[in-house]
Motif scaffolding. Structure first.
Motif, short mmCIF file in Angstrom:
data_model
loop_
_atom_site.label_atom_id
_atom_site.label_comp_id
_atom_site.label_asym_id
_atom_site.label_seq_id
_atom_site.Cartn_x
_atom_site.Cartn_y
_atom_site.Cartn_z
N ASP A 43 0.83 -1.19 0.00
CA ASP A 43 0.00 0.00 0.00
C ASP A 43 0.87 1.25 0.00
O ASP A 43 1.91 1.29 0.66
CB ASP A 43 -0.90 0.00 1.24
N ASP A 45 0.43 4.16 1.34
CA ASP A 45 0.56 4.77 2.67
C ASP A 45 1.62 4.04 3.50
O ASP A 45 2.37 4.66 4.26
CB ASP A 45 -0.77 4.76 3.39
N ASP A 46 1.68 2.72 3.35
CA ASP A 46 2.69 1.96 4.09
C ASP A 46 4.09 2.28 3.58
O ASP A 46 5.04 2.40 4.36
CB ASP A 46 2.42 0.46 3.95
#
Length: 220
Positions: A43, A45-46
């Motif tokens: 992801d 965001d990760d």
């Protein structure tokens, strides 16, 4: 805002000063993280959570500005990715008119950027910046960023100028502070480096909103 009678040399930043910072913000905060996350199968965001602390730790250093460094670290061709969104590279409003006015004046104009030489070349390819300025200078040639006080000694040795009779326009607060300490006579920030973001609040330095407000006197 500028006493042009006391200026012989004009030092101009590139990204966020002459060119819209939207390209760089979009690339580093959106496009590159999305592509890296896609390649890694994670992801976005990760991925950002992992990489942003490292980026912040390097801010203001040569590695921060070095696309070779980020290409090695991320195992991805950063310059090739920049080419994919190079259609976003554009001048800030009235920047070309300002540069043409400088050319018609008795002022020497130097682009001084922390951008990597290959990034500079890409932006020249899309803007023809080299047609407007007397010199195009990347701090990577000196291996010190503009935030480093020693850079200014190196710049002055390579391109002699009188600090007291020099104007620097830059959107980077740390750079302006270093230049002030070095003795650069006149300093200006940039009110809105990124056309897609709100104007910055400047307290230590005056900031130019539009280049039309600071046009030099034309004629020698």
């Amino acid at each position: 805002m500028i006493d042009w009678h006391r200026i012989d040399t004009v030092l101009l930043d590139m990204d966020g000063t002459l060119l819209d910072l939207h390209f760089d913000n979009h690339f580093w905060l959106e496009f590159l993280p999305a592509r890296c996350a896609e390649v890694r199968g994670v992801d976005m965001d990760d991925f950002l959570a992992d990489i942003l602390p490292h980026m912040r730790a390097l801010e203001g250093t040569m590695d921060w500005y070095c696309i070779d460094y980020w290409s090695r670290l991320l195992d991805i061709d950063v310059l090739a990715l920049k080419r994919e969104v190079s259609h976003l590279i554009r001048f800030r409003p009235h920047a070309q008119a300002f540069l043409k006015a400088l050319q018609s004046s008795d002022k020497r104009s130097l682009l001084v950027t922390n951008a990597h030489q290959n990034t500079l070349a890409l932006k020249v390819e899309h803007t023809a910046l080299d047609r407007y300025l007397d010199e195009l200078i990347s701090t990577h040639d000196f291996r010190r960023p503009k935030e480093d006080p020693l850079f200014w000694d190196q710049l002055r040795e390579a391109y002699p100028f009188d600090p007291a009779r020099t104007l620097l326009i830059d959107d980077n607060l740390s750079v302006l502070r270093t230049a002030r300490d070095y003795g650069i006579g006149q300093l200006l920030g940039v009110a809105q480096p990124d056309s897609r973001q709100a104007a910055k609040i400047w307290e230590e330095f005056p900031a130019v909103g539009a280049f039309t407000d600071i046009m030099p006197r034309v004629g020698r």
